[in-house]
Design a protein around this motif. Structure first.
Motif, PDB file in Angstrom:
ATOM      1  N   GLN A   1      -9.567  -1.994   0.602  1.00 15.82           N
ATOM      2  CA  GLN A   1     -10.206  -2.266  -0.680  1.00 15.82           C
ATOM      3  C   GLN A   1     -10.517  -0.977  -1.430  1.00 15.82           C
ATOM      4  O   GLN A   1     -10.295  -0.866  -2.643  1.00 15.82           O
ATOM      5  N   GLU A   2     -11.046   0.010  -0.712  1.00 15.40           N
ATOM      6  CA  GLU A   2     -11.330   1.301  -1.340  1.00 15.40           C
ATOM      7  C   GLU A   2     -10.040   1.946  -1.838  1.00 15.40           C
ATOM      8  O   GLU A   2     -10.010   2.559  -2.908  1.00 15.40           O
TER       9      GLU A   2
ATOM     10  N   GLN B   1       0.830  -1.204   0.000  1.00 17.87           N
ATOM     11  CA  GLN B   1       0.000   0.000   0.000  1.00 17.87           C
ATOM     12  C   GLN B   1       0.868   1.259   0.000  1.00 17.87           C
ATOM     13  O   GLN B   1       0.607   2.211  -0.735  1.00 17.87           O
TER      14      GLN B   1
ATOM     15  N   LEU C   1      -7.323   0.422  -2.805  1.00 15.40           N
ATOM     16  CA  LEU C   1      -6.860  -0.279  -4.009  1.00 15.40           C
ATOM     17  C   LEU C   1      -7.640   0.160  -5.241  1.00 15.40           C
ATOM     18  O   LEU C   1      -7.067   0.326  -6.328  1.00 15.40           O
ATOM     19  N   GLN C   2      -8.934   0.367  -5.092  1.00 19.74           N
ATOM     20  CA  GLN C   2      -9.733   0.855  -6.220  1.00 19.74           C
ATOM     21  C   GLN C   2      -9.272   2.244  -6.649  1.00 19.74           C
ATOM     22  O   GLN C   2      -9.184   2.553  -7.846  1.00 19.74           O
ATOM     23  N   LEU C   3      -8.960   3.088  -5.650  1.00 23.95           N
ATOM     24  CA  LEU C   3      -8.472   4.432  -5.957  1.00 23.95           C
ATOM     25  C   LEU C   3      -7.104   4.370  -6.626  1.00 23.95           C
ATOM     26  O   LEU C   3      -6.837   5.094  -7.591  1.00 23.95           O
ATOM     27  N   HIS C   4      -6.228   3.493  -6.114  1.00 27.21           N
ATOM     28  CA  HIS C   4      -4.914   3.327  -6.730  1.00 27.21           C
ATOM     29  C   HIS C   4      -5.061   2.951  -8.202  1.00 27.21           C
ATOM     30  O   HIS C   4      -4.353   3.483  -9.073  1.00 27.21           O
ATOM     31  N   ARG C   5      -5.953   2.026  -8.468  1.00 29.44           N
ATOM     32  CA  ARG C   5      -6.156   1.567  -9.844  1.00 29.44           C
ATOM     33  C   ARG C   5      -6.574   2.727 -10.749  1.00 29.44           C
ATOM     34  O   ARG C   5      -6.024   2.912 -11.844  1.00 29.44           O
ATOM     35  N   LYS C   6      -7.543   3.520 -10.293  1.00 30.96           N
ATOM     36  CA  LYS C   6      -8.016   4.649 -11.098  1.00 30.96           C
ATOM     37  C   LYS C   6      -6.898   5.658 -11.350  1.00 30.96           C
ATOM     38  O   LYS C   6      -6.719   6.149 -12.471  1.00 30.96           O
TER      39      LYS C   6
ATOM     40  N   ASN D   1      -9.806   2.081   4.546  1.00 37.61           N
ATOM     41  CA  ASN D   1     -10.337   0.859   3.953  1.00 37.61           C
ATOM     42  C   ASN D   1      -9.410   0.437   2.820  1.00 37.61           C
ATOM     43  O   ASN D   1      -9.297   1.132   1.817  1.00 37.61           O
TER      44      ASN D   1
END
Length: 249
Positions: free
Chosen positions: A77-78, A51, A80-85, A75
């Motif tokens: 998971q949240e 992270q 990781l989604q932000l990292h991806r975007k 969070n």
């Protein structure tokens, strides 16, 4: 199975010193140590390290990363989604700049013609990875004023500012082996001072000196500036400090 610091460094591809630093500042302290005092990293520690490195790739300062991942509401998971975007957006911008580089190479070979607009495709000054650090150093008001001024510019004005900045950097790069207190160096750094004043409304000489120090304190600045010539960031830091000291009333 717990891993020692050397094993983690080799697995991840970062230095042992970096892991020690993360431990010293309380960003990533391994769950256990051996009787001999060796750090032992668990699987959870490795997930936290992942992270941290995602955030670092996106230019977050360590202080901000610590604040985020130690927040009780954090969070993963949240995140990781932000990292991806954010990484997809970064890839999109890099792909655009790579295309511009390739076109520029073709133009220099005489294979294609580029318009002035084509030459600056892919550059994006709407995102500033150093904004948070600027806010911490100089306050929200100064940064908000700068952003408001920049947002009022037309695209043509932003393109002009980009070309002007590039020209000044290239000029300073040719002088980086000269003494920073030489007349030519001080004349060039004066041009940089007025450029910053015009572009971000920074007429405070102490801030100007502080910005120069940031070029060395923050490796992101150092790496970006030294693309114009190795040692340029340090040269600018010294020249900016001398300029400020000479002109502070």
């Amino acid at each position: 199975m717990p891993m020692k610091v050397k094993e983690v460094a080799e697995l991840v591809g970062i230095s042992i010193r970096t892991l020690h630093h993360y431990d010293n500042i309380g960003l990533l302290s391994p769950e256990a140590t051996t009787e001999a005092g060796y750090r032992l990293y668990s699987n959870q520690d490795l997930e936290t390290l992942q992270q941290i490195l995602f955030f670092r790739e996106l230019d977050f300062p360590l202080k901000k990363i610590k604040e985020i991942i130690t927040n009780p509401d954090y969070n993963q998971q949240e995140a990781l989604q932000l990292h991806r975007k954010m990484l997809l957006e970064k890839r999109r911008r890099l792909d655009g700049m790579i295309q511009t580089v390739e076109k520029t190479i073709q133009q220099q070979k005489g294979e294609i013609h580029m318009t002035n607009k084509d030459k600056f495709e892919g550059f994006d000054f709407t995102r500033n990875p150093y904004e948070q650090e600027a806010r911490e150093r100089w306050g929200d008001e100064a940064v908000d004023q700068s952003n408001a001024r920049f947002n009022k510019m037309s695209q043509q004005e932003k393109d002009h500012m980009s070309r002007q900045m590039d020209t000044i950097y290239r000029k300073l790069a040719t002088l980086r082996h000269d003494p920073p207190d030489s007349e030519t160096a001080q004349t060039a750094i004066k041009e940089w001072y007025f450029f910053l004043n015009d572009s971000i409304n920074n007429n405070d000489l102490m801030k100007f000196k502080g910005i120069g120090q940031l070029y060395i304190d923050d490796e992101r600045f150092t790496n970006n500036i030294d693309q114009y010539g190795e040692g340029l960031a340090a040269f600018m830091r010294d020249a900016m400090a001398l300029f400020a000291d000479r002109h502070i009333q």
